[in-house]
Design a protein around this motif. Structure first.
Motif, PDB file in Angstrom:
ATOM      1  N   UNK A 200      56.924  15.102 119.531  1.00 40.48           N
ATOM      2  CA  UNK A 200      55.881  14.368 120.245  1.00 40.48           C
ATOM      3  C   UNK A 200      56.541  13.674 121.419  1.00 40.48           C
ATOM      4  N   UNK A 201      56.021  13.902 122.622  1.00 35.47           N
ATOM      5  CA  UNK A 201      56.531  13.196 123.802  1.00 35.47           C
ATOM      6  C   UNK A 201      55.496  12.162 124.216  1.00 35.47           C
ATOM      7  N   UNK A 202      55.914  10.908 124.223  1.00 34.26           N
ATOM      8  CA  UNK A 202      55.024   9.830 124.678  1.00 34.26           C
ATOM      9  C   UNK A 202      55.316   9.640 126.162  1.00 34.26           C
ATOM     10  N   UNK A 203      54.415  10.170 126.973  1.00 31.80           N
ATOM     11  CA  UNK A 203      54.709  10.328 128.396  1.00 31.80           C
ATOM     12  C   UNK A 203      54.064   9.217 129.218  1.00 31.80           C
ATOM     13  N   UNK A 204      54.894   8.450 129.921  1.00 31.74           N
ATOM     14  CA  UNK A 204      54.360   7.381 130.785  1.00 31.74           C
ATOM     15  C   UNK A 204      55.057   7.341 132.138  1.00 31.74           C
ATOM     16  N   UNK A 205      55.813   8.380 132.437  1.00 31.86           N
ATOM     17  CA  UNK A 205      56.468   8.538 133.751  1.00 31.86           C
ATOM     18  C   UNK A 205      57.315   7.342 134.172  1.00 31.86           C
ATOM     19  N   UNK A 206      57.918   6.697 133.199  1.00 31.95           N
ATOM     20  CA  UNK A 206      58.827   5.596 133.554  1.00 31.95           C
ATOM     21  C   UNK A 206      59.788   5.336 132.401  1.00 31.95           C
ATOM     22  N   UNK A 207      60.847   4.623 132.725  1.00 29.49           N
ATOM     23  CA  UNK A 207      61.703   4.056 131.681  1.00 29.49           C
ATOM     24  C   UNK A 207      61.004   2.771 131.241  1.00 29.49           C
ATOM     25  N   UNK A 208      59.997   2.977 130.380  1.00 27.52           N
ATOM     26  CA  UNK A 208      59.036   1.929 130.085  1.00 27.52           C
ATOM     27  C   UNK A 208      59.636   0.657 129.509  1.00 27.52           C
ATOM     28  N   UNK A 209      60.600   0.814 128.638  1.00 28.73           N
ATOM     29  CA  UNK A 209      61.185  -0.376 127.994  1.00 28.73           C
ATOM     30  C   UNK A 209      61.793  -1.302 129.045  1.00 28.73           C
ATOM     31  N   UNK A 210      62.473  -0.695 130.008  1.00 27.09           N
ATOM     32  CA  UNK A 210      63.139  -1.510 131.026  1.00 27.09           C
ATOM     33  C   UNK A 210      62.086  -2.093 131.976  1.00 27.09           C
ATOM     34  N   UNK A 211      61.060  -1.303 132.234  1.00 28.80           N
ATOM     35  CA  UNK A 211      59.964  -1.787 133.081  1.00 28.80           C
ATOM     36  C   UNK A 211      59.279  -2.993 132.426  1.00 28.80           C
ATOM     37  N   UNK A 212      59.106  -2.899 131.114  1.00 22.75           N
ATOM     38  CA  UNK A 212      58.514  -4.031 130.385  1.00 22.75           C
ATOM     39  C   UNK A 212      59.421  -5.258 130.482  1.00 22.75           C
ATOM     40  N   UNK A 213      60.718  -5.033 130.446  1.00 24.99           N
ATOM     41  CA  UNK A 213      61.674  -6.139 130.605  1.00 24.99           C
ATOM     42  C   UNK A 213      61.564  -6.752 131.995  1.00 24.99           C
ATOM     43  N   UNK A 214      61.332  -5.916 133.025  1.00 22.43           N
ATOM     44  CA  UNK A 214      61.167  -6.439 134.386  1.00 22.43           C
ATOM     45  C   UNK A 214      59.857  -7.213 134.498  1.00 22.43           C
TER      46      UNK A 214
END
Ligand SMILES: Cc1ncc(C[n+]2csc(CCOP(=O)(O)OP(=O)(O)O)c2C)c(N)n1
Length: 558
Positions: free
Chosen positions: A471-485
């Motif tokens: 399963x690929x959870x696709x959000x076109x970003x390094x989401x974890x780091x984006x959430x940290x930003x």
């Protein structure tokens, strides 16, 4: 006395330790070893990978579900450096993985031979034992030492270097012997001292509400039934770390679930805070589990059971340190306690879980587009069999599955690389888990960042017809780091977004059965079809970006 070559002796030594699978990638320094594997009748399957990193992760996933030492191999130079991430992850996660790297001839050392590097030094700080075997006649004892190091005490990884000339050297047949018990872990169990068990039993009996916090050590020690019996005897809740999932079945009335900054929730934190005695079992009480050493609150009385003598007392003042095997330690406590007044742990667990799942259920039934992570977890839980193994990468998968996916059977059904959390682990570890436990369904869940690290392995999966569901959870970003930003740096998003890949089409090009899901109502049918499909299948889900989600994460910086 009759003799064999070093390469042949290596094959026989692995065979004698019960090895059945070797994950690896070829190289010129490995030619004699490969030739011995080709010529001898040994019953081992070599799984050719497309990257040594994957080979090591496969060996890790294999070991976690099978309780056997996982074996991976690669050549000198780039092979040795690429194998390393999986060896470190396994070592820090207390999983026995043997990394074999072939090497240039001992006679070429120091002469600018292509691929030369000091393999022993490279691996020494990252393994329980690293040894480049300099003489063929020393090979059997070096392999025995590596297996003993990996499966005794706190289990971990080992490295053996196998120079080209040593592979061609001579080994006496009589020296080629092994203790097959060292191929399984834990291979020698040592009990904590009796007096300390007695002292702990008294503290447990007199506590108002003792709560267990179990790390990966409970499942590694196969101590699930002793833990369950002790928790039931006491009426004490059992919380786990991310790696500790499976210590107790999650529908057990005393199973509180995951605590900590990655997969913990407010209700589970509040329940843990009610403890007047915390018992860490096979748990390092690290930054994630304790939300940077704040929960349990410093000053809460603590008992610590761990195979590693360095762990108790490191992060919390400890009333009793029970150093030894978790299974024997918990059984010792059961023998000592016999009858005791039961605590009201089940009520506390019930209330905490109701609170936790109320909010989850509302989000899990949302029809929002892009699809919410909660809905992905719920749909997968509905269609997968109870005994499925779920392997999660960092990013969206790890906290969401830790918090909300209820593993209904005790034992190793959840795998994540919690020591270093390198992206691109789950696809390969899922392949290894399949070979370790072929009769059950294995599912690898990854972010699109992780997919990019590991996509080449789709060829391996197709070639070997591995019925892995991905399963690929696709959000076109390094989401974890984006959430940290978003949370810590006032939404100054910088260099975290990448373009959308059609993962289903990529998978199809490799020969994988693939599904692309954009709408919530398509999710369950696609998951069901992928799970039922007999071969490799991938579901690409366009998901809500992590920075917009209600992620069960209290700290983005661990
Ligand atoms: C090898 C490696 N490099 C960098 C990181 C730091 N890191 C942690 S989570 C994350 C983002 C993950 O992105 P993705 O896989 O797309 O999942 P998402 O968070 O978007 O769900 C990164 C870059 C890491 N864990 N591993």
């Amino acid at each position: 006395m009759s003799q064999m070559t070093g390469a042949e002796a290596m094959v026989r030594m692995l065979q004698l330790h019960g090895v059945k699978h070797i994950f690896g990638l070829c190289g010129d320094t490995s030619l004699p070893f490969y030739d011995a594997l080709a010529r001898l009748d040994h019953g081992m399957q070599h799984i050719l990978t497309r990257d040594e990193r994957s080979a090591a992760y496969m060996a890790d996933g294999y070991a976690r579900v099978s309780r056997r030492v996982g074996v991976c191999e690669g050549p000198s130079g780039g092979g040795a450096t690429y194998l390393l991430p999986g060896i470190v992850e396994a070592n820090e996660s207390s999983i026995p993985v043997l990394g074999i790297t072939t090497d240039i001839s001992t006679t070429s050392r120091g002469r600018y031979a292509l691929t030369e590097l000091d393999q022993e030094a490279l691996y020494r700080p990252l393994t329980k034992r690293s040894e480049v075997i300099d003489r063929a006649d020393k090979l059997p004892e070096a392999v025995r030492r590596a297996f003993r190091a990996m499966t005794t005490g706190r289990p971990g990884a080992a490295h053996l270097g196998l120079p080209f000339d040593v592979q061609n050297g001579k080994v006496a047949e009589g020296d080629v012997w092994a203790d097959a018990a060292l191929g399984v872990f834990p291979s020698s169990r040592a009990s904590p001292e009796k007096e300390k068990i007695a002292k702990t039993a008294k503290l447990l009996a007199s506590a108002r509400l003792p709560i267990f916090v179990c790390g990966g050590g409970v499942v590694i020690a196969n101590a699930e039934s002793e833990l369950g019996a002790l928790a039931e005897l006491l009426g004490a809740p059992v919380a786990t770390t991310v790696s500790g999932q499976g210590s107790l079945a999650e529908d057990h009335p005393l199973c509180l679930g995951v605590v900590g900054s990655n997969g913990g929730t407010l209700p589970t934190r509040e329940a843990l805070s009610q403890a007047d005695l915390v018992v860490f079992v096979g748990c390092r009480a690290g930054s994630v589990t304790t939300e940077r050493w704040r929960y349990p609150a410093p000053g809460t009385p603590v008992i610590h059971i761990d195979a590693d003598p360095m762990v108790p007392g490191t992060n919390y003042r400890t009333e009793v340190a029970l150093v030894g095997d978790a299974k024997l330690g918990l059984q010792g406590l059961l023998d000592e306690l016999k009858s005791v007044q039961r605590k009201n742990g089940a009520e506390i667990v019930k209330a905490a879980k109701e609170n936790k799942f109320r909010e989850f259920q509302a989000l899990a039934s949302s029809n929002d587009v892009p699809i919410l992570p909660e809905r992905i977890v719920a749909a997968l839980h509905e269609i997968l069999p109870r005994d499925a193994t779920v392997v999660c990468d960092p990013g969206t998968p790890c906290p969401y599955f830790s918090a909300y996916y209820e593993f209904l059977e005790a034992g190793r059904h959840f795998i994540s690389n919690r020591a270093h959390g390198a992206l691109g682990y789950s696809m390969a570890a899922g392949v290894g888990a399949h070979f370790g436990r072929p009769g059950t369904k294995t599912v690898s869940v990854m972010g699109d960042g992780s997919f990019g690290f590991t996509a080449g392995e789709l060829e391996t999966i197709v070639r070997l017809k591995v019925p892995l569901m991905m399963v690929v959870i696709s959000n076109s970003s390094y989401g974890w780091i984006k959430a940290g930003q978003k949370t810590g740096f006032e939404e100054r998003y910088f260099s975290v977004d990448f373009s959308r890949t059609d993962h289903a089409r990529v998978a199809e090009a490799f020969g994988v059965k693939a599904f692309k899901v954009e709408r919530p109502e398509e999710l369950k049918p696609a998951f069901a079809a992928a799970a039922e499909y007999g071969g490799p299948a991938l579901v690409d889900v366009l998901a809500q970006p992590l920075q917009d989600a209600r992620a069960p994460v209290s700290e983005w910086v661990a």
